[in-house]
Enzyme design. Structure first.
Site: not given
Length: 366
Positions: A188-190
Site C-alpha cells: 500500500s506504500k507509494p
C-alpha cells in the site's frame, strides 16, 4: 455509488504495468536466484540514483530497515531515542526489541509530524538518536531536527520514511535527508512490492557496511559472522516487482501531487478540516487524511455509501498496552486529539476525478 471505489487501487496499477511486472518475475523464475539475485543490486543502484543517497541497502521490510539501522548504530539496552507517538507501532517496536526506550514527543496539530519545538527539552545524557516519522507522505522539519542533533553531539537522525518515498523536502528526496533514511515497500506504500520489502539509505560508508552485514546474519564473508545480525534480506522477486513499478513511478508521483491538491481544494471549499502541507516540501499522500469530530458516525455513513475509509492511527503508541509504561501518555495531548479525529480517504495514483468528486460530495452531505 455508481462505481466501486477501492481505498487503494492496486489492480489498475497492475493492469498498466502487467507486461513489465510479468516479464520481471519470469526473468527471476528463469535464473532461479531467489535470494540476493542480480535484481537486488539493480534495484539498490536505481534507488541510489533516485534519492541521491550514496548507499541503498534493500531489506525484508520497513520494520527491518528501522531495526537494522538501530543495530548498525549499536543501540544498546537503556539507550533513549526521541520519536513520535503518532505513528505505526514499528517505529517504537524496534527500539524496545533492542532494549532501548522510546521517548515520545508530541506532534504538530496541523501536520501530525513531530513538533520540533519540543524535542530539545526531552534530550538527556542517554539520548542516542532521533527518529522522526514522515507521516502521511510529508517529511517532518528535518533541517531543524538535524540542527538539534548536531548541537547535542551529532546524534544520528533516522528518518522513518515508510510513507513518504518519492516526496521532496526543500528540493531533496525523502530518505536522503539525514544520517539514515528508512522506507517500506509494503503493497500500500507509494512505491510498493507484492509482499514485504524495505530499504535503508545513507551516505555513511561505515553505516552502510554494517547494514549490509547485519541483514545477512552479521556475515562479513560466508560463515564468518563479524556482527550479530538478522535474516533481513529482500527477496529477489520483490526487488524485480519494484523495478518494474519504477517505470511509471514519476508519473504516479505527479498524479499523487495533483490528486492531493485537488482533494485540498474540494475539501477547503466544503469547509472540511484536513491535514496540512508545508510550502517548502510536498507530500506523496500515502494517506489523504481529514479531521472530524464525529468520525465513527461519518465512517459508518460512508461505508453505507460504498466508500471505504481507514484511521491512521486510532491510539497513540504511548497509550498502547505494550508501551504505555515507558512514559506519561498525558505528555502528548495533540497526539491524543489527532488520534480521535483523523480519517483517511481513498487515495492512489489511478483515482479518477469522478470518484474523487463522489467521495467529497458524500462526505460533505454526511
Amino acid at each position: 455509488m455508481s462505481q466501486k471505489i477501492d481505498f487503494i487501487d492496486l489492480k489498475s496499477q497492475y493492469r498498466a504495468l502487467k507486461d513489465a511486472i510479468n516479464s520481471r518475475i519470469q526473468k527471476v523464475l528463469d535464473h532461479g536466484q531467489y535470494i540476493m539475485g542480480p535484481e537486488v543490486r539493480e534495484l539498490e543502484a536505481a534507488l541510489e540514483a533516485y534519492t541521491g543517497a550514496k548507499h541503498c541497502i534493500t531489506v525484508a521490510s520497513g520494520t527491518e530497515a528501522l531495526l537494522i539501522s538501530l543495530m548498525a548504530l549499536d543501540i544498546k539496552p537503556g539507550d533513549e531515542i526521541i520519536t513520535t507517538p503518532f505513528t505505526f507501532v514499528a517505529t517504537a517496536e524496534v527500539m524496545v526489541l533492542l532494549g532501548a526506550k522510546p521517548v515520545f514527543v508530541d506532534v504538530e496539530p496541523d501536520t501530525g509530524n513531530i513538533d520540533v519545538r519540543l524535542i530539545e527539552a526531552r534530550i538527556t545524557s542517554k539520548t542516542k538518536a532521533i527518529m522522526p516519522v514522515s507521516l502521511y507522505g510529508q517529511a517532518a522539519d528535518m533541517d531543524e531536527i538535524n540542527a538539534i542533533a548536531a548541537r547535542h553531539g551529532n546524534l544520528p537522525v533516522i528518518e522513518d520514511a515508510a510513507q513518504s518515498f518519492g516526496a521532496t523536502y526543500k528540493g531533496r528526496k525523502s530518505g536522503n535527508l539525514s544520517s539514515i533514511g528508512c522506507t517500506s515497500f509494503f503493497p500500500s506504500k507509494p512505491l510498493g512490492c507484492y509482499g514485504d520489502g524495505g530499504a535503508i539509505f545513507t551516505n555513511d560508508d561505515a553505516i552502510a557496511l554494517a547494514c549490509r552485514q547485519i541483514r545477512v546474519h552479521g556475515q562479513s564473508q560466508r560463515y564468518v559472522h563479524t556482527r550479530v545480525g538478522v535474516g533481513g534480506r529482500m527477496d529477489t522477486l520483490q526487488c524485480a516487482i519494484v523495478l518494474a513499478k519504477l517505470e511509471r513511478f514519476d508519473w504516479e508521483i505527479e498524479q499523487r501531487l495533483a490528486l492531493g491538491s485537488r482533494y485540498n481544494s474540494l475539501l477547503d471549499a466544503a469547509g472540511i478540516a484536513r491535514i496540512q502541507q508545508r510550502p517548502d516540501r510536498d507530500s506523496v499522500f500515502a494517506q489523504y487524511t481529514v479531521l472530524l469530530d464525529n468520525r465513527e458516525a461519518v465512517q459508518a455513513a460512508l461505508q453505507n455509501a460504498g466508500i471505504p475509509t481507514a484511521v491512521h492511527y486510532p491510539v497513540p503508541l504511548n497509550r498502547q498496552p505494550a508501551y504505555r509504561h515507558l512514559g506519561d501518555p498525558d505528555q502528548t495531548p495533540v497526539a491524543d486529539q489527532l488520534a480521535a479525529r483523523v480519517m483517511s480517504l481513498p487515495m492512489s495514483p489511478d483515482l479518477e476525478h469522478t470518484a474523487q468528486d463522489s467521495i467529497v460530495a458524500a462526505l460533505r452531505s454526511i
